[in-house]
Write a protein that holds these residues in place. Structure first.
Motif, PDB file in Angstrom:
ATOM      1  N   LYS A  96      38.424   3.074  48.547  1.00 49.45           N
ATOM      2  CA  LYS A  96      39.753   3.649  48.725  1.00 49.45           C
ATOM      3  C   LYS A  96      40.707   2.713  49.453  1.00 49.45           C
ATOM      4  O   LYS A  96      41.918   2.779  49.256  1.00 49.45           O
ATOM      5  CB  LYS A  96      39.639   4.979  49.468  1.00 49.45           C
ATOM      6  CG  LYS A  96      38.915   6.065  48.675  1.00 49.45           C
ATOM      7  CD  LYS A  96      38.850   7.364  49.458  1.00 49.45           C
ATOM      8  CE  LYS A  96      38.121   8.437  48.660  1.00 49.45           C
ATOM      9  NZ  LYS A  96      38.039   9.716  49.411  1.00 49.45           N
ATOM     10  N   LEU A  97      40.168   1.870  50.301  1.00 47.10           N
ATOM     11  CA  LEU A  97      41.007   0.956  51.062  1.00 47.10           C
ATOM     12  C   LEU A  97      41.141  -0.405  50.402  1.00 47.10           C
ATOM     13  O   LEU A  97      41.729  -1.322  50.961  1.00 47.10           O
ATOM     14  CB  LEU A  97      40.459   0.799  52.486  1.00 47.10           C
ATOM     15  CG  LEU A  97      40.439   2.076  53.317  1.00 47.10           C
ATOM     16  CD1 LEU A  97      39.781   1.839  54.666  1.00 47.10           C
ATOM     17  CD2 LEU A  97      41.848   2.612  53.516  1.00 47.10           C
ATOM     18  N   GLY A  98      40.610  -0.544  49.191  1.00 48.89           N
ATOM     19  CA  GLY A  98      40.731  -1.801  48.461  1.00 48.89           C
ATOM     20  C   GLY A  98      39.430  -2.576  48.412  1.00 48.89           C
ATOM     21  O   GLY A  98      38.532  -2.393  49.241  1.00 48.89           O
ATOM     22  N   ASN A  99      39.321  -3.456  47.429  1.00 47.56           N
ATOM     23  CA  ASN A  99      38.122  -4.271  47.249  1.00 47.56           C
ATOM     24  C   ASN A  99      37.966  -5.257  48.413  1.00 47.56           C
ATOM     25  O   ASN A  99      38.926  -5.912  48.804  1.00 47.56           O
ATOM     26  CB  ASN A  99      38.232  -5.041  45.931  1.00 47.56           C
ATOM     27  CG  ASN A  99      36.992  -5.838  45.624  1.00 47.56           C
ATOM     28  OD1 ASN A  99      36.845  -6.960  46.088  1.00 47.56           O
ATOM     29  ND2 ASN A  99      36.086  -5.280  44.847  1.00 47.56           N
ATOM     30  N   PRO A 100      36.764  -5.380  48.978  1.00 46.47           N
ATOM     31  CA  PRO A 100      36.563  -6.282  50.122  1.00 46.47           C
ATOM     32  C   PRO A 100      36.970  -7.731  49.840  1.00 46.47           C
ATOM     33  O   PRO A 100      37.486  -8.414  50.736  1.00 46.47           O
ATOM     34  CB  PRO A 100      35.052  -6.180  50.384  1.00 46.47           C
ATOM     35  CG  PRO A 100      34.682  -4.824  49.888  1.00 46.47           C
ATOM     36  CD  PRO A 100      35.548  -4.593  48.678  1.00 46.47           C
TER      37      PRO A 100
ATOM     38  N   LEU B  53      38.355  -5.170  56.742  1.00 45.17           N
ATOM     39  CA  LEU B  53      37.977  -4.462  55.519  1.00 45.17           C
ATOM     40  C   LEU B  53      37.283  -5.372  54.501  1.00 45.17           C
ATOM     41  O   LEU B  53      37.034  -4.955  53.377  1.00 45.17           O
ATOM     42  CB  LEU B  53      39.222  -3.840  54.882  1.00 45.17           C
ATOM     43  CG  LEU B  53      39.979  -2.832  55.751  1.00 45.17           C
ATOM     44  CD1 LEU B  53      41.281  -2.417  55.079  1.00 45.17           C
ATOM     45  CD2 LEU B  53      39.120  -1.612  56.041  1.00 45.17           C
ATOM     46  N   SER B  54      36.971  -6.592  54.905  1.00 48.89           N
ATOM     47  CA  SER B  54      36.451  -7.578  53.955  1.00 48.89           C
ATOM     48  C   SER B  54      34.932  -7.549  53.806  1.00 48.89           C
ATOM     49  O   SER B  54      34.391  -8.147  52.874  1.00 48.89           O
ATOM     50  CB  SER B  54      36.859  -8.983  54.406  1.00 48.89           C
ATOM     51  OG  SER B  54      36.144  -9.367  55.578  1.00 48.89           O
TER      52      SER B  54
ATOM     53  N   LYS C 283      50.383  -3.293  45.921  1.00 49.59           N
ATOM     54  CA  LYS C 283      50.013  -2.975  44.546  1.00 49.59           C
ATOM     55  C   LYS C 283      48.676  -3.628  44.167  1.00 49.59           C
ATOM     56  O   LYS C 283      47.839  -3.020  43.485  1.00 49.59           O
ATOM     57  CB  LYS C 283      51.120  -3.451  43.601  1.00 49.59           C
ATOM     58  CG  LYS C 283      50.976  -2.979  42.170  1.00 49.59           C
ATOM     59  CD  LYS C 283      52.238  -3.314  41.378  1.00 49.59           C
ATOM     60  CE  LYS C 283      52.187  -2.747  39.973  1.00 49.59           C
ATOM     61  NZ  LYS C 283      53.444  -2.985  39.229  1.00 49.59           N
ATOM     62  N   ILE C 284      48.474  -4.852  44.622  1.00 51.16           N
ATOM     63  CA  ILE C 284      47.225  -5.564  44.335  1.00 51.16           C
ATOM     64  C   ILE C 284      46.046  -4.848  44.993  1.00 51.16           C
ATOM     65  O   ILE C 284      44.974  -4.684  44.388  1.00 51.16           O
ATOM     66  CB  ILE C 284      47.317  -7.030  44.810  1.00 51.16           C
ATOM     67  CG1 ILE C 284      48.287  -7.809  43.916  1.00 51.16           C
ATOM     68  CG2 ILE C 284      45.942  -7.689  44.805  1.00 51.16           C
ATOM     69  CD1 ILE C 284      48.605  -9.196  44.425  1.00 51.16           C
ATOM     70  N   ILE C 285      46.221  -4.430  46.228  1.00 50.11           N
ATOM     71  CA  ILE C 285      45.151  -3.712  46.932  1.00 50.11           C
ATOM     72  C   ILE C 285      44.811  -2.419  46.203  1.00 50.11           C
ATOM     73  O   ILE C 285      43.639  -2.070  46.025  1.00 50.11           O
ATOM     74  CB  ILE C 285      45.558  -3.436  48.389  1.00 50.11           C
ATOM     75  CG1 ILE C 285      45.655  -4.754  49.165  1.00 50.11           C
ATOM     76  CG2 ILE C 285      44.549  -2.509  49.061  1.00 50.11           C
ATOM     77  CD1 ILE C 285      46.211  -4.602  50.572  1.00 50.11           C
TER      78      ILE C 285
ATOM     79  N   SER D 244      41.025  -1.367  44.163  1.00 49.35           N
ATOM     80  CA  SER D 244      40.136  -0.291  44.595  1.00 49.35           C
ATOM     81  C   SER D 244      39.194   0.180  43.496  1.00 49.35           C
ATOM     82  O   SER D 244      38.195   0.846  43.772  1.00 49.35           O
ATOM     83  CB  SER D 244      40.962   0.897  45.113  1.00 49.35           C
ATOM     84  OG  SER D 244      41.732   1.455  44.071  1.00 49.35           O
ATOM     85  N   SER D 245      39.478  -0.170  42.238  1.00 53.44           N
ATOM     86  CA  SER D 245      38.620   0.293  41.145  1.00 53.44           C
ATOM     87  C   SER D 245      38.237  -0.828  40.185  1.00 53.44           C
ATOM     88  O   SER D 245      37.919  -0.575  39.028  1.00 53.44           O
ATOM     89  CB  SER D 245      39.333   1.401  40.362  1.00 53.44           C
ATOM     90  OG  SER D 245      40.562   0.929  39.828  1.00 53.44           O
TER      91      SER D 245
END
Length: 322
Positions: free
Chosen positions: A129-133, A158-159, A115-117, A121-122
């Motif tokens: 789309k894959l979440g904030n780095p 993804l960071s 849910k946090i990821i 994302s926005s």
């Protein structure tokens, strides 16, 4: 807020304080949920965020992990409603603290993490789309501390933090891997980053790893390990979107090194398509392997060996890279 509503809220807050003082966890939890629905309906978001986080900290102190996860989930609901927001970095740090305190082995934490990821994302008006780095960096650090190596690598991938990723990989190589895996560890990561179109991050990761690793300690080729030389030249060639023939030649020259891990083939096929104009291999229908990032990107790639030009020498290939 009307006077009547203010009195009602005051009463429920007093009731909450009494439950907390008596360490009546169940009652306090239910009161927090009741307050959430009241404040959320009234769009009293900032006060609600403060109240929920205070509750999260209280239940952390008493090791009520499931309640902590539930209240944090409600908190994320509020963050979703109020995003994008200027203080998203502060909340990412706070949420990282909560995830670390909940610890591994709690099913509710896995649900909360997803849910946090999704929220992240926005958070700053960008489509990730894959979440904030930054979220992935925080989660990657947590997973590393918990000795969850695969998840740590997944999130660091993804960071966009090449140096931080390299530091973790060096420690992993020294403490958890065989000596003959020094080059394999970094090769998989660089190939994956290239497949994600993260050339700058891949270069940063490679530079930091080769500089920091006590068995390498070098920033430029030639390296004693052939696979490292292959990666150095591949990065250079990818930056230029070089000729397909040069890419095939490079793969041919280092085939013995890249064949050490069969998984590299699918990455190299994808890299050939992305950077050098190679035709896209036939992709069968996806099997939907949720949670495996690389399967999402590369599942179904054909196993045909990339064609290579045997007429060019190694020297000609390296000259093409300069």
């Amino acid at each position: 807020m009307s006077e009547t509503k203010s009195i009602r809220v005051s009463r429920i807050v007093k009731k909450l304080d009494s439950a907390l003082e008596a360490q009546n966890y169940y009652e306090a939890h239910q009161i927090y949920r009741s307050i959430f629905y009241r404040y959320f309906g009234q769009q009293n978001y900032e006060e609600l965020l403060e109240l929920l986080y205070k509750g999260v900290q209280y239940f952390i102190d008493y090791s009520q992990k499931i309640i902590v996860a539930d209240l944090t989930s409600l908190l994320v609901d509020v963050l979703e409603k109020t995003s994008p927001r200027d203080d998203h970095k502060d909340w990412i740090v706070k949420l990282g603290f909560v995830l670390r305190e909940i610890g591994p082995g709690v099913v509710e934490r896995e649900i909360l993490l997803t849910k946090i990821i999704k929220w992240s994302s926005s958070v700053n008006n960008t489509e990730a789309k894959l979440g904030n780095p930054m979220v992935h960096k925080v989660i990657g650090q947590i997973m590393w501390l918990e000795n969850n190596i695969e998840q740590a690598k997944h999130h660091f991938l993804l960071s966009k933090d090449g140096e931080g990723f390299a530091e973790m990989l060096v420690q992993m190589s020294i403490t958890k891997a065989y000596r003959n895996e020094i080059d394999l560890i970094i090769a998989q990561v660089i190939l994956q980053q290239l497949c994600l179109k993260e050339i700058p991050t891949a270069q940063q990761t490679f530079n930091a790893y080769t500089k920091l690793h006590p068995e390498i300690l070098g920033e430029q080729p030639p390296y004693s390990l052939p696979l490292l030389n292959f990666l150095a030249f591949l990065l250079k060639l990818a930056k230029k979107s070089g000729k397909l023939e040069s890419f095939h030649t490079l793969c041919f020259l280092y085939k013995r090194s890249t064949d050490r891990d069969p998984s590299y083939e699918k990455y190299l096929q994808k890299i050939g398509t992305l950077y050098f104009g190679a035709p896209t291999p036939h992709q069968p229908r996806s099997q939907g392997l949720f949670g495996d990032l690389m399967n999402q990107f590369f599942q179904g790639f054909a196993n045909d060996e990339p064609s290579s030009s045997t007429t060019l020498s190694a020297q000609n290939t390296f000259n093409d890279l300069d």
